[in-house]
Design an enzyme around this catalytic site. Structure first.
Site, PDB file in Angstrom:
ATOM      1  N   SER A   6       0.842  -0.987  -0.183  1.00 18.39           N
ATOM      2  CA  SER A   6      -0.018   0.058   0.048  1.00 18.39           C
ATOM      3  C   SER A   6       0.855   1.231  -0.018  1.00 18.39           C
ATOM      4  O   SER A   6       1.519   1.539   0.981  1.00 18.39           O
ATOM      5  CB  SER A   6      -1.011   0.052   1.292  1.00 18.39           C
ATOM      6  OG  SER A   6      -1.649   1.314   1.443  1.00 18.39           O
ATOM      7  N   HIS A  31      -1.081  -1.321  -4.583  1.00 15.88           N
ATOM      8  CA  HIS A  31      -2.196  -0.692  -3.960  1.00 15.88           C
ATOM      9  C   HIS A  31      -2.338   0.732  -3.808  1.00 15.88           C
ATOM     10  O   HIS A  31      -1.303   1.140  -3.025  1.00 15.88           O
ATOM     11  CB  HIS A  31      -2.358  -1.613  -2.732  1.00 15.88           C
ATOM     12  CG  HIS A  31      -3.701  -1.417  -1.926  1.00 15.88           C
ATOM     13  ND1 HIS A  31      -4.910  -2.101  -2.255  1.00 15.88           N
ATOM     14  CD2 HIS A  31      -3.942  -0.555  -1.136  1.00 15.88           C
ATOM     15  CE1 HIS A  31      -5.888  -1.800  -1.722  1.00 15.88           C
ATOM     16  NE2 HIS A  31      -5.500  -0.897  -0.699  1.00 15.88           N
ATOM     17  N   ASP A  33      -4.444   3.695  -2.422  1.00 19.12           N
ATOM     18  CA  ASP A  33      -5.479   4.311  -1.464  1.00 19.12           C
ATOM     19  C   ASP A  33      -5.876   5.584  -1.586  1.00 19.12           C
ATOM     20  O   ASP A  33      -5.404   6.621  -1.322  1.00 19.12           O
ATOM     21  CB  ASP A  33      -5.099   4.018  -0.019  1.00 19.12           C
ATOM     22  CG  ASP A  33      -5.141   2.578   0.295  1.00 19.12           C
ATOM     23  OD1 ASP A  33      -5.944   1.965   0.341  1.00 19.12           O
ATOM     24  OD2 ASP A  33      -4.047   2.311   1.216  1.00 19.12           O
ATOM     25  N   MET A  35      -8.563   8.558  -0.667  1.00 20.27           N
ATOM     26  CA  MET A  35      -9.304   9.011   0.239  1.00 20.27           C
ATOM     27  C   MET A  35      -9.696  10.450  -0.027  1.00 20.27           C
ATOM     28  O   MET A  35      -9.045  11.343  -0.227  1.00 20.27           O
ATOM     29  CB  MET A  35      -8.592   8.810   1.467  1.00 20.27           C
ATOM     30  CG  MET A  35      -8.317   7.494   2.038  1.00 20.27           C
ATOM     31  SD  MET A  35      -7.365   7.222   3.460  1.00 20.27           S
ATOM     32  CE  MET A  35      -6.544   5.963   3.513  1.00 20.27           C
ATOM     33  N   HIS A  64      -7.940   1.295  -4.659  1.00 18.21           N
ATOM     34  CA  HIS A  64      -8.964   1.296  -3.654  1.00 18.21           C
ATOM     35  C   HIS A  64      -9.702   2.733  -3.331  1.00 18.21           C
ATOM     36  O   HIS A  64      -8.944   3.687  -2.714  1.00 18.21           O
ATOM     37  CB  HIS A  64      -8.257   0.710  -2.249  1.00 18.21           C
ATOM     38  CG  HIS A  64      -9.139   0.654  -1.094  1.00 18.21           C
ATOM     39  ND1 HIS A  64      -8.819   0.476   0.039  1.00 18.21           N
ATOM     40  CD2 HIS A  64     -10.534   0.570  -0.805  1.00 18.21           C
ATOM     41  CE1 HIS A  64      -9.421   0.121   1.066  1.00 18.21           C
ATOM     42  NE2 HIS A  64     -10.587   0.426   0.415  1.00 18.21           N
ATOM     43  N   MET A  66     -11.695   4.961  -1.393  1.00 22.46           N
ATOM     44  CA  MET A  66     -12.487   5.281   0.055  1.00 22.46           C
ATOM     45  C   MET A  66     -13.129   6.834  -0.441  1.00 22.46           C
ATOM     46  O   MET A  66     -12.716   7.517   0.198  1.00 22.46           O
ATOM     47  CB  MET A  66     -11.552   5.393   0.855  1.00 22.46           C
ATOM     48  CG  MET A  66     -11.308   3.843   1.324  1.00 22.46           C
ATOM     49  SD  MET A  66      -9.604   3.771   2.276  1.00 22.46           S
ATOM     50  CE  MET A  66      -8.447   3.667   0.985  1.00 22.46           C
ATOM     51  N   MET A 135     -12.015  -5.634   4.675  1.00 21.92           N
ATOM     52  CA  MET A 135     -11.055  -4.726   5.326  1.00 21.92           C
ATOM     53  C   MET A 135     -11.085  -5.196   6.705  1.00 21.92           C
ATOM     54  O   MET A 135     -11.804  -5.907   7.342  1.00 21.92           O
ATOM     55  CB  MET A 135     -11.870  -3.198   5.702  1.00 21.92           C
ATOM     56  CG  MET A 135     -12.051  -2.338   4.300  1.00 21.92           C
ATOM     57  SD  MET A 135     -10.443  -2.112   3.574  1.00 21.92           S
ATOM     58  CE  MET A 135      -9.388  -1.115   5.036  1.00 21.92           C
ATOM     59  N   ASP A 173      -7.066  -6.051   3.604  1.00 22.70           N
ATOM     60  CA  ASP A 173      -6.424  -4.639   3.727  1.00 22.70           C
ATOM     61  C   ASP A 173      -6.485  -4.222   5.222  1.00 22.70           C
ATOM     62  O   ASP A 173      -7.591  -4.159   5.771  1.00 22.70           O
ATOM     63  CB  ASP A 173      -7.038  -3.832   2.793  1.00 22.70           C
ATOM     64  CG  ASP A 173      -6.494  -2.488   2.605  1.00 22.70           C
ATOM     65  OD1 ASP A 173      -5.328  -2.469   3.358  1.00 22.70           O
ATOM     66  OD2 ASP A 173      -6.973  -1.766   1.990  1.00 22.70           O
TER      67      ASP A 173
HETATM   68  C1  DX5 Z   1      -6.377   1.674   5.065  1.00 19.87           C
HETATM   69  C2  DX5 Z   1      -5.974   1.536   3.801  1.00 19.87           C
HETATM   70  C3  DX5 Z   1      -4.715   0.303   3.968  1.00 19.87           C
HETATM   71  C4  DX5 Z   1      -3.657   0.766   4.751  1.00 19.87           C
HETATM   72  C5  DX5 Z   1      -2.950  -0.587   4.969  1.00 19.87           C
HETATM   73  O1  DX5 Z   1      -7.660   2.523   4.945  1.00 19.87           O
HETATM   74  O2  DX5 Z   1      -6.927   0.913   2.840  1.00 19.87           O
HETATM   75  O3  DX5 Z   1      -4.476   0.005   2.471  1.00 19.87           O
HETATM   76  O4  DX5 Z   1      -2.759   1.553   3.959  1.00 19.87           O
HETATM   77  O5  DX5 Z   1      -1.967  -0.148   5.895  1.00 19.87           O
HETATM   78  P1  DX5 Z   1      -1.158  -1.192   6.930  1.00 19.87           P
HETATM   79  O6  DX5 Z   1      -0.768  -2.312   6.279  1.00 19.87           O
HETATM   80  O7  DX5 Z   1      -0.275  -0.353   7.331  1.00 19.87           O
HETATM   81  O8  DX5 Z   1      -2.575  -1.741   7.714  1.00 19.87           O
HETATM   82 ZN    ZN Z   2      -6.339   0.022   1.030  1.00 24.62          ZN
END
Ligand code: DX5
Ligand code: ZN
Length: 216
Positions: A6, A31, A33, A35, A64, A66, A135, A173
């Protein structure tokens, strides 16, 4: 086990180089993320940033989302070079319409469920999906503790997918590392996202090798 580092845990000032580093370290997917500060209480980056770093690897971009209204932005993320787009069933967009839109750009669709959402909500869509992401932390931040009690959802989804979609990939994740990945493997997970465990390791190649070795 496929490993998807990630980028949330990378050094954003050199994001392209970080992607190159993960590519060389044996990552299977990147990956990313996204947001929006509304669906989750944190803001990261959007399609223009993803487009800029696309050239640093040929490996699949696992995006991903969010965000509250994924449907509005599917075209942007497809054009930015996403190979897989996962979005939350808890978002405000129509689920079937969003899946269809993702497919219309030749991108692979995935649905994501938060910890409080039961696995059954994805069942009606399984035949149309490339992936389901379960999740194992509340979305929003890296570095949180793994919620092992989410793993039974993996078995439930797999059971339904046996007939509906035998090729479905199940991803988890949040909180994945050397202490937790074996539980995910035993639950039948195909892809593990790992942020902290890979980026904060001294040697990312070793970290990814170790994670994979624990899944045999
Ligand atoms: C959380 C993200 C994850 C996060 C995982 O909202 O979707 O992808 O980066 O990070 P670790 O592996 O540190 O929990
Ligand atoms: Zn993620």
């Amino acid at each position: 086990m496929l490993i998807a580092p990630s980028l949330l845990s990378c050094d954003f000032s050199v994001m392209g180089k970080e992607i190159e580093r993960m590519d060389k370290s044996g990552a299977d997917y990147m990956h990313l993320d996204v947001m929006d500060g509304h669906f989750v209480p944190n803001i990261t980056f959007g399609a223009p940033v993803i487009k800029t770093v696309r050239k640093y690897t040929d490996k699949p971009f696992d995006v991903h989302l969010m965000i509250s209204e994924p449907l509005r932005y599917i075209e942007d993320f497809a054009n930015a070079g996403a190979d897989i787009i996962t979005f939350h069933v808890e978002s405000e967009s129509d689920i079937q319409q969003t899946i269809d839109k993702i497919k219309s750009f030749g991108v692979k669709p995935g649905l994501v469920i938060k910890p409080n959402t039961p696995a059954s909500v994805v069942f009606p869509y399984l035949k149309d999906l490339f992936m389901v992401l379960v999740m194992t932390v509340e979305p929003g931040f890296g570095g949180q503790s793994f919620m092992a009690d989410m793993l039974p959802k993996v078995g439930e989804i797999r059971e339904q997918a046996k007939t509906a979609n035998p090729d479905l990939l199940i991803e988890v994740d949040g909180g994945i590392g050397e202490k937790t990945i074996r539980q995910a493997y035993e639950a039948g997970v195909d892809v593990c996202v790992a942020g902290t465990a890979v980026f904060k390791a001294e040697d990312a190649t070793l970290a990814i090798d170790n994670l994979k070795a624990l899944c045999k």
